[in-house]
Every structure is written in C-alpha cells, then in structure tokens.
Scaffold this motif. Structure first.
Motif, PDB file in Angstrom:
ATOM      1  N   ARG A   1     -47.087 -19.510  -7.551  1.00  0.00           N
ATOM      2  CA  ARG A   1     -47.058 -18.704  -6.321  1.00  0.00           C
ATOM      3  C   ARG A   1     -48.357 -17.913  -6.173  1.00  0.00           C
ATOM      4  O   ARG A   1     -48.876 -17.739  -5.079  1.00  0.00           O
ATOM      5  CB  ARG A   1     -45.865 -17.744  -6.372  1.00  0.00           C
TER       6      ARG A   1
ATOM      7  N   ASN B   1     -51.902 -21.755  -3.177  1.00  0.00           N
ATOM      8  CA  ASN B   1     -51.344 -20.755  -2.274  1.00  0.00           C
ATOM      9  C   ASN B   1     -52.419 -19.790  -1.797  1.00  0.00           C
ATOM     10  O   ASN B   1     -52.458 -19.407  -0.628  1.00  0.00           O
ATOM     11  CB  ASN B   1     -50.211 -19.988  -2.958  1.00  0.00           C
TER      12      ASN B   1
ATOM     13  N   PRO C   1     -47.241 -16.890   0.351  1.00  0.00           N
ATOM     14  CA  PRO C   1     -47.238 -17.960  -0.651  1.00  0.00           C
ATOM     15  C   PRO C   1     -45.876 -18.632  -0.710  1.00  0.00           C
ATOM     16  O   PRO C   1     -44.845 -17.970  -0.557  1.00  0.00           O
ATOM     17  CB  PRO C   1     -47.532 -17.234  -1.958  1.00  0.00           C
TER      18      PRO C   1
END
Ligand SMILES: Nc1ncnc2c1ncn2[C@@H]1O[C@H](COP(=O)(O)OP(=O)(O)O)[C@@H](O)[C@H]1O
Ligand SMILES: [Mg+2]
Lengths: 263, 376, 293
Positions: C136, C141, C153
């Motif tokens: 993430r 992201n 994200p």
C-alpha cells in the motif's frame, strides 16, 4: 510510418528496461533505508541493515552452503559433462544425438518435478545425508548448462590439435588438458557461470531436499521474506546482486558477455 | 614435369636401403567398409614417398595408422626395425603435418614449436636454441612471438613443419599440407619443403591428390586406388611405364583407345581399334579386349616409318590452345575412345572437322586389359 | 539463462560418424552413469510412483486429480497463468527485441546487457522486490497517486494484477533473448525490398517480418510458457493460496499433507504438459515457414 514504428519499438524497449530493473532497484533502495518498514520513498539513509548482517547467522550459513554446493556441483558437471561432450562430438558413442539431448534434458523438466523425483529416490535408496543429496541434485541441475556451452564450443574446436599434441609426445589425457582445455575456456567460463547461478539460485529442487539445519540461500531467503521481512533481507539481496554483477564483469573481461549469452 | 622427375640423381633410389618403414598387410575396416585391404608399403631411410590417389581412397587412413592415431584390424607397422603396431601414438616419435596445420591458437609461434620439446622434457635452454634453429630452418625467425592466428596460410604451413621436425622424429607424415594454399604459393612451398626435408634427411610420407605435386616432390610415388597400392615407383616409372590403366589415367594426361587383340608376335600385339590397327608391346591372347594408352606428348603430326610407328587418321574434334602448346582431341563414335595429341606448333590448316594423320612410337603405347564392364 | 530451449538439439554438432568401439569412448562413462542413476532413475521412479498406492498398482492418484473439479480448476489456473504470461511477454517483448536488434554499435551492447542482467538476479530477490513494490505504501501506489490516477492507495498484494505484473517481470527476458537472436540475423534489406514493392507497413509485417521471426516467437513462447506453467516462487509469494497452481499442489502434497501419490500424479501431468509443449514446438519449427538453422 516506419519511423513511427521504430520509435514505438524503442520506447517499448526503454520501458521494458525500467520495468525489469524496478524490483532490483527497489531492493537496493530499501537496503539503505533508515526505517524498518518498506515505505516509498524511504525516510532516510543508513547502513544499519548491512551491519546487522554480521549477526544473521542462519543467513550467512545459507550463503556459505549455497556457495559450496554451487561451486562443487559446477566443478563436477564441468568434468563429467566435458568428457561426455567430447565423446559425443567425436562420435565415439552410438546415438550421440540422443545422448546429448538426454544430458541436457533436466533443463526441460519443471524444477518441482525434478525435486520430487530426487526426494522420492533419496528416500527409496536410504540416502539420508542432506548435503550429499543436495550436491547430487545440483550436479543434475547444472549439467545441462555445461553440456550446452561445451558442446557449442567443441563444435568449433579442431580436434586435429589433439592429434597434433599426441604426435608431439603427449598422452591423450595430457593432450586434452594442454590443448583442448585452454581453447574451450570461454565455453567453460560461460557454462560454468550459468551453471553456478542456476545452482545458487535454485529453489524448486532444493525445497524438497533441505532440512531444518541445512538450508540453501534461496530457501532461507524465502523463509525470511515470508516470516519476517525486514531490510536485512534486502541488504543480503543487494550484496547478491552486486556479487552477480561483479562475476559478470569478470567473466565479460575473460570471454565477452555477448559471446556468453549467445551460446 | 617429367623432366624434373628424371633429373633426380640416378642413384637416388639406391641410397635408400628399403624397409626403414615397413607396413605389412595392413587391413582397416570402418564397420562394413574395408578402407585398406591388406596393404603393404616399404620405404627407405631418408626417402620421400608420396601417397597419390583420389580423395576417399584411404590415404589419410593409412597415415593415421602409421601415426598410431588409428589401430589396424590386421597387419604390422615397423619403423627402423621396431614394431610399432601396439605402441601408443605419443610414444612413436613420428611427426605429423596436418592438413589444416592444427597449430595451437592459444600459443605463440615459438610456444607452438616448443610444445613437443616441453612434452619430451627437453631442458629450457636447449628448447630455446632448438626453437630458434627450427625457426631459422623455415625462415620465420622474425615471427617467434606472434600469435599463430595472425599468420598467413604459407607462414602457418612453415610453423607446422618446424613444429613437427624440431623434435627430430624418426618419420615425418604430411597430409595434403598444401591443399589450403593458392597455386603460386603451393609451387614455391613444394620446392622449399623438399629442400628442407632433404637437408634434414628425414624419411617422409607425403599425402596428396595432386599428381603434379607428387611428380615434382617425390623419390617414389605410391599410386593408391580404393585401399590398395596400384603402383609404387619413381616418378618417371609411374609416368612413363604405368603398371595399370588406373595409374596411367590418374597420373598425367593420356589417350585411351579401346580395341580387340587380333594377333601378335615378337612381344608385340596387334589391336583392332576404331582408329584402325595399332601395334603395342605386350602379350595378350587374340580376342582379348584391351585398352591402349598413349601420352599426348608422345604423339606427333604426320606419318612415320611403318615398322617403328603407329600411324592413324582421324577427325579433329576440338582444338585447345594453351599458349606454349596446343592440345587436339580426336573422337570416335564411342565417346570413351579419345586421342589427345599435344603439339608444340600448330599447322595452320588444323581446325575442328579436318582430317589429320598422327603417329607415335610403338614402344610408347601401353596396353592394359579392358576394365570389367567395359564391353566393346 | 536458458535462452532458447529448442537449441537443445545441440547434438547436430556431433559428427554422424559410423560407430566403432574405441577405448577412448570410456571417457563418457562417468557422466552417463551419473546422469542415469541420479536423473533418469529418479524420474522414472516418480512416474512409476504415480501408478502405485499402498495396495499396489492403482490409478487412484490420477482419478483424484482428473476426476475432481477442484484439481481440474487448478490445472486450468496453471495453464491460464502460463497463457497470459506468455501472451503479455510476447506483446511487450516483440517490439522491445525488435528495437534491440535494430540498434547498432555500443548501445546495442549496453542495452543487451541491461536486458540480460536481470536474468542473473535471483528470482527470490526479484520477487521480494516485487512484494515491496506492491505494498500500500509501495512505489506503484506512490506513482499512481502522484500521477493522479487514483485518490487513495489501493490493495495490490495478493491480486491477480500483482501476479501477472510479477510473472511478466521475472520471465520477460526469456522471451526477448530468443526473439532478439532471430531478429538480429534478419536482413533489413528484406523489409526495404517489401516496402519498395509497394507493400504497406502492416502488410510487410504480416507477410515478411512475422513469418521470418516466427522461429524466435516459437522459441520464446515455448520457453516462457514452460517455465511459467511450472513457476512456484513468484506465484507463491505474490498471490499465495488465493490462486492455487499445480506447483503449489505438488509442493503441498509432499511438504505438508504427505499425499505422495497425489503429488506424483500432479508431477506426471505437468511432465506431460511440458513434454507435449516441447514436442509441439519442435514440430512447429520444422514445418516450412518456421524453419531454423
Ligand atoms: N572414422 C571413420 N569412420 C568411418 N569411415 C571412415 C572414417 N575415416 C575414414 N572413413 C572412410 O574411409 C575412406 C577413406 O578415407 P580417407 O582415408 O580419409 O581418404 P583420403 O584421405 O584418401 O581422402 C572414406 O570412404 C571415408 O569415408
Ligand atoms: Mg585425406
């Protein structure tokens, strides 16, 4: 239009190279991160993960084991494979084509299948020693790389040189050693390098053969990645990458990278 | 070329006590194919003998058997009275110059030459001296530290010779050593090599499929055909008095006229041929099918005295101009019969289609039994 | 490292000399005996094992695998994984290899090295890098958010996106190198000739370029398909149990649940798939239009 086509192809090539290097660069970046989490961009720079490698005993043991297995299996394959390749090239044995395909075929089998086959056979034959089982399996893994490069080198080698050496007073083995070996050295170097990397990096075969105390590096690394991924893993990976690049440069100096890759 | 061969000192043959190299009844098979068939060959010390034959007749095989790189199925090989049949190649002390030289590309010129000396454990200082001598012998002193891959074909050739002779082999084998050289270079190298080997007094077996080369260089020539030696003799013998039709046709140009023996007396036979009656020395039963062979240079234009000469008339089929000489071809209905006539000066009137009379000495005719399957 | 597997027909280098025994032939013995015992015997035993259970001969393993929709689905997963990976590698690799083969001089050496180098880096290391990228807070992201494609994200780990991203990343060089080695041999004048005959670029590509580079396509395709159908490390780390493949089943059968016949049967099925693929590709390269050498 053609101009556009070639521009497009070049763009794709550039994109591909960036794409291929992304994970490698990420690992290098993370290994120098000051933080234990892998956030991007990293908050700061440090060498602490390299320092902590000194205490990563199990990791260092794995490196040492993998180095031994890769070096020994490559050396054994070089000797056995080269002798075999000579017999094949010289038509000394019947069915040379079949034999060559057979010796190179472990490369065509899925690694896990090979690993399972070794596991079962070791059990059935009562071979309990992990180290020797690993070594035998890795000789099989490395053999195709040696066969391919050495056969290719031998096809360019003029065997009249061996005869010439014999007529000048060297026995057949001595003639092979003093004339054939130096002349197909590039084949040995590139075949040996690929064989070494293939063994050093092997996961699917080794996973069935290791035990708790005897783990090769890829197994140990993957364990660590799954269990407790921290930048120490990145640090050792970074060292591996640098080691590989160093080996490639040395071999390139010896025989030329293009030549290695084209064989 | 025949002049050169006959110009050899007449005692050349007598110098060589025979049997220095003795190949006795050697047979070699590869699978079902018999490549050498009970072949024997005896070569005197310091003699230079050529193995001459078409490619595939077993010359290289014979050489490799003598070298010990192959083992014979039957028969024995002796050098200087020592039976080598079961001796390993590297203990035979036989030098070989290979077809493509087989120089070691990872070594320099000097190291190539020193290779055999090192193998034999010659001390370093002596090695250097011998290498220098060998380089001098082939006039390559300036090239000692070059890479062999940087040399021209002729230079590589010299190094190969130097490498083979520097260890003082008891016998030198050369397998078509000039086949990779262009013609000019080949001719200089032939003479040069011959001089070097004669000076060194090395017994040499020289393989070639080039008859001119064999005639120029050899003390004796062994004409080979399908694993057998057809004729072993001096160049002039082989050229002027071939023992078989094969030898006659393989060595030099020849005319070939088929015919049937009609009678004979006083060691001469009369043969009925498409060109008319021909007489030749020989003993054949009446009715035998034979082939008459004549060298082109033995034939002259015009008639000759009937007793000593064969005179025939024929139609010129082709005129081939070589500058110093002209070759005329006469043909008959049978395509296989041909009469080649070599003339130094061409009469103005000769052109294809013209009838012409030519003659040659009865003694210059060779008669051989017609080859099997040659039914006329 | 394996550039073109069908090059394994290396035996064409061997002289077709008629055979007669020669004591020197014994130099082949150690290698042959070793490979016979350490390679051929175990593989044959494994094949044998797949037909045996505790009570002797049986097809139970195959019945279990081929009769159970669950396992059929897993075989399907493996094939799907290999097909998509191969297709994407081909689509991306073809133009890249083309550019690489057309560039001359020192740049070709450098770019070639850059394609080649990732091959020598451990797959575990690369996959580890990929898992970091997919986080993430990872670079993917980071880029997506900063370039404004997404607001927040999103989860990428354990998705099929990350699986195929990773597979292509790891196996793409295996497609590019065989393509490159064929394209490098291609005479660019052929294309000019086609163009000068009035063929448009699409026509030239379909009628000239593609047929001539087909051997590279077949070699690269076979190679990528056969290693990705058997891939274990990359799918394992990137999606894990959410996307079971034959490799995962085999490993589990031996390492966890200890159902050896199941593992052996799965292994033999994979062996058959690999063998069929190799045979098919060697048949393809031999048919006219796909000739090699
Ligand atoms: N190692 C071998 N195996 C089988 N046949 C061979 C071998 N070496 C030579 N021959 C055959 O033996 C014959 C003679 O060969 P060779 O001695 O090389 O002829 P040459 O040197 O006169 O051209 C040829 O028909 C060749 O095919
Ligand atoms: Mg020959």
């Amino acid at each position: 239009m053609a101009l556009f086509g070639s521009l497009f192809c070049r763009l794709v090539l550039g994109f591909v190279i960036v794409f291929l290097f992304l994970p490698i660069l990420i690992v290098l970046t993370v290994s120098f991160s000051s933080s234990a989490v892998f956030a991007f961009p990293p908050p700061g720079f440090s060498l602490r993960w390299y320092a902590s490698l000194a205490n990563a005993d199990s990791m260092l043991q794995a490196v040492w084991l993998s180095t031994q297995i890769a070096a020994l299996s490559t050396a054994i394959s070089l000797v056995l494979g080269t002798l075999c390749a000579i017999a094949i090239t010289r038509g000394m044995i019947p069915g040379a084509k079949v034999v060559a395909t057979f010796m190179a075929s472990p490369l065509m089998l899925p690694g896990l299948v090979l690993g399972i086959a070794f596991l079962q056979a070791a059990r059935d034959f009562g071979l309990r020693d992990t180290y020797s089982t690993l070594l035998i399996a890795h000789v099989v893994i490395t053999m195709p790389f040696i066969m391919r490069t050495v056969l290719a080198s031998l096809s360019l080698f003029d065997f009249a040189m061996v005869d010439a050496a014999r007529m000048l007073g060297r026995s057949y083995p001595a003639a092979l050693w003093t004339v054939l070996v130096p002349n197909i050295l590039p084949g040995f170097v590139s075949g040996g390098l690929f064989a070494f990397i293939a063994s050093f990096d092997n996961y699917p075969v080794s996973i069935f053969l290791v035990d708790v105390r005897t783990k090769t590096l890829p197994i140990q690394l993957l364990n660590q990645v799954e269990m407790s991924p921290d930048p120490t893993v990145a640090a050792i990976s970074a060292l591996l990458i640098l080691g590989t690049i160093a080996a490639l440069i040395v071999c390139d100096r010896l025989v030329g990278l293009k030549r290695m890759a084209s064989i | 070329m025949s002049q050169q061969a006959t110009a050899l000192p007449p005692e050349a043959e007598a110098q060589h006590e025979p049997g220095y190299l003795a190949v006795s009844n050697v047979t070699k098979r590869f699978g079902a194919a018999t490549v050498l068939d009970s072949l024997s060959l005896s070569v005197g010390r310091a003699e230079f003998v050529s193995l001459l034959g078409p490619s595939g007749c077993g010359k290289t095989t014979l050489l490799r058997l003598i070298a010990g790189l192959l083992a014979p199925d039957q028969g024995a090989i002796e050098v200087g009275g020592r039976d080598l049949t079961r001796v390993a190649a590297h203990r035979r002390n036989i030098g070989v110059v290979f077809q493509n030289y087989a120089l070691f590309p990872h070594l320099t010129v000097a190291e190539n030459i020193a290779y055999g000396l090192r193998a034999k454990g010659v001390p370093k200082a002596e090695q250097a001296k011998k290498v220098a001598d060998a380089l001098g012998l082939v006039r390559m002193e300036a090239f000692a530290d070059r890479a062999v891959t940087a040399l021209s074909g002729g230079q590589q050739q010299r190094i190969a010779v130097a490498r083979a002779v520097v260890v003082e082999p008891s016998l030198l084998l050369l397998d078509e050593p000039f086949s990779a050289l262009d013609r000019k270079l080949r001719e200089t190298m032939q003479i040069e090599l011959r001089h070097i080997l004669r000076d060194l007094g090395i017994t040499s077996i020289f393989v070639t499929h080039d008859q001119d080369e064999a005639l120029v260089m050899s003390d004796r020539i062994a004409v080979m055909n399908e694993g057998r030696i057809e004729h072993l003799g001096t160049p002039s013998e082989v050229y002027a008095r071939p023992k078989s039709l094969y030898t006659m046709e393989f060595v030099g140009q020849s005319s070939r006229i088929g015919g049937v023996v009609t009678g004979g007396r006083d060691g001469l036979v009369e043969i009925d041929t498409p060109f008319g009656l021909i007489r030749a020395p020989g003993h054949f039963l009446s009715g035998s099918k034979v082939v008459v062979g004549v060298r082109p240079e033995a034939i002259a234009a015009g008639e000759g005295p009937a007793g000593e000469y064969n005179t025939v008339r024929g139609t010129v089929a082709e005129v081939i101009y070589f500058g110093s000489r002209t070759l005329l071809h006469f043909r008959t209905a049978q395509d296989d019969d041909r009469l080649h006539v070599e003339l130094n000066r061409l009469p103005d009137t000769v052109s294809p289609g013209v009838e012409m009379t030519v003659r040659w000495r009865v003694d210059d005719s060779r008669v051989f039994p017609a080859p099997a399957g040659d039914d006329r | 490292m394996t550039l073109a597997r069908d090059d394994l027909a290396v035996a064409s280098t061997a002289k077709p000399a008629r055979w007669s025994f020669d004591a020197k032939a014994l130099i082949a013995a150690p290698g042959l005996i070793f490979m016979g015992l350490a390679f051929a015997v175990p593989v044959l035993m494994l094949i044998g094992d797949s037909f045996v259970d505790r009570d002797g001969l049986s097809l139970a393993g195959y019945r279990k695998v081929l009769g159970d929709p669950y396992y059929i689905g897993i075989i399907g997963n493996s094939l799907q994984l290999a097909c998509i990976t191969t297709a994407v590698c081909l689509a991306v690799g073809y133009p890249a290899a083309w550019a690489l083969a057309r560039i001359r001089g020192v740049w070709q050496v450098i770019l070639f090295a850059l394609i080649f180098l990732p091959l020598t880096v451990s797959i575990v290391v690369k996959t580890f890098g990929l898992t970091i990228m997919m986080r993430r807070d990872g670079i993917i992201n980071f880029l997506l958010v900063n370039l404004g494609f997404i607001e927040r994200p999103m989860r990428l780990v354990f998705t099929e996106f990350s699986l195929y991203f990773g597979m292509v990343n790891v196996f793409l060089p295996f497609m590019i190198l065989p393509l490159y080695s064929v394209m490098r041999m291609l005479d660019p004048r052929l294309l000019d000739a086609s163009a000068s005959l009035g063929a448009g670029p699409v026509h030239t590509f379909l009628r000239v370029t593609l047929p001539l580079t087909m051997p590279g396509v077949i070699a690269g395709g076979t190679l990528v398909f056969s290693i990705s159908v058997a891939a274990y490390v990359t799918p394992g780390l990137l999606v894990g149990d959410r996307f079971m493949t034959m490799s995962q089943v085999m490993a589990k059968a031996y390492l966890n649940i200890r159902d050896f016949q199941l593992g052996a049967s799965m292994a033999v099925i994979m062996l058959v798939i690999s063998a069929a693929l190799i045979l098919a590709s060697s048949y393809l390269v031999r048919t006219p239009g796909g000739e090699r050498r």
